[in-house]
Design a protein around this motif. Sequence first.
Motif, PDB file in Angstrom:
ATOM      1  N   GLU A 124       0.843  -1.187   0.000  1.00 48.28           N
ATOM      2  CA  GLU A 124       0.000   0.000   0.000  1.00 48.28           C
ATOM      3  C   GLU A 124       0.875   1.231   0.000  1.00 48.28           C
ATOM      4  O   GLU A 124       2.057   1.171   0.321  1.00 48.28           O
ATOM      5  N   VAL A 137       2.057  -4.470   4.037  1.00 51.57           N
ATOM      6  CA  VAL A 137       1.089  -4.596   5.122  1.00 51.57           C
ATOM      7  C   VAL A 137       0.800  -6.072   5.368  1.00 51.57           C
ATOM      8  O   VAL A 137       0.490  -6.824   4.444  1.00 51.57           O
ATOM      9  N   VAL A 142       2.747  -3.009   9.756  1.00 51.27           N
ATOM     10  CA  VAL A 142       3.062  -2.269   8.542  1.00 51.27           C
ATOM     11  C   VAL A 142       4.570  -2.040   8.517  1.00 51.27           C
ATOM     12  O   VAL A 142       5.137  -1.509   9.465  1.00 51.27           O
ATOM     13  N   ARG A 155      -0.924   0.110  12.366  1.00 53.17           N
ATOM     14  CA  ARG A 155      -1.948   0.926  11.704  1.00 53.17           C
ATOM     15  C   ARG A 155      -2.140   2.263  12.420  1.00 53.17           C
ATOM     16  O   ARG A 155      -2.487   3.262  11.804  1.00 53.17           O
TER      17      ARG A 155
END
Length: 159
Positions: A124, A137, A142, A155
């Motif tokens: 992403e 991710v 992440v 997140r």
Amino acid sequence: MRHLPKHLRQRWRYLAVELETWPDASVDEDAFQRSLWFAAQNLVGDVGSVEADLRVVNFAFSGGDGRALLRTRRGNVALARAALACVDSVYDDPIRVTVRGVSGTVRAGEEKYLGGPREGTGQESVVFRNDSRRAVVRDDRVDVDIDGAFVGATRIDIT
């Protein structure tokens, strides 16, 4: 040559292990086996390492996540867990090793501890430190790419 009777054969225990590292790291079975042997040897010496007889039976790794099934002699599970706790890198790539469970057979170890679906991995574009960056991710984790190196985040850390 005849087989030994069942009561004279060596008894084994199988450790189901989960592996995690940065997404760009490449870890193969031989490199992980070598790191495991070195960790055991440094922890308990040559004699203890041979006594534990740690071997990688099954190995799968891709995209920073992996799973392995390790074999050790019955009665040396604690030593094998301690050696696994000492594995912190494979070829200069940091790695997290987690024991998911111990079983008496390969089949039970794979079905009970390694049989579940793997986490979904995707890429992403995220905002981190007020800049748009590429990130890998994995569920709630992440890994943000900053100038060719990864930074671990959650997140909550990204907006």
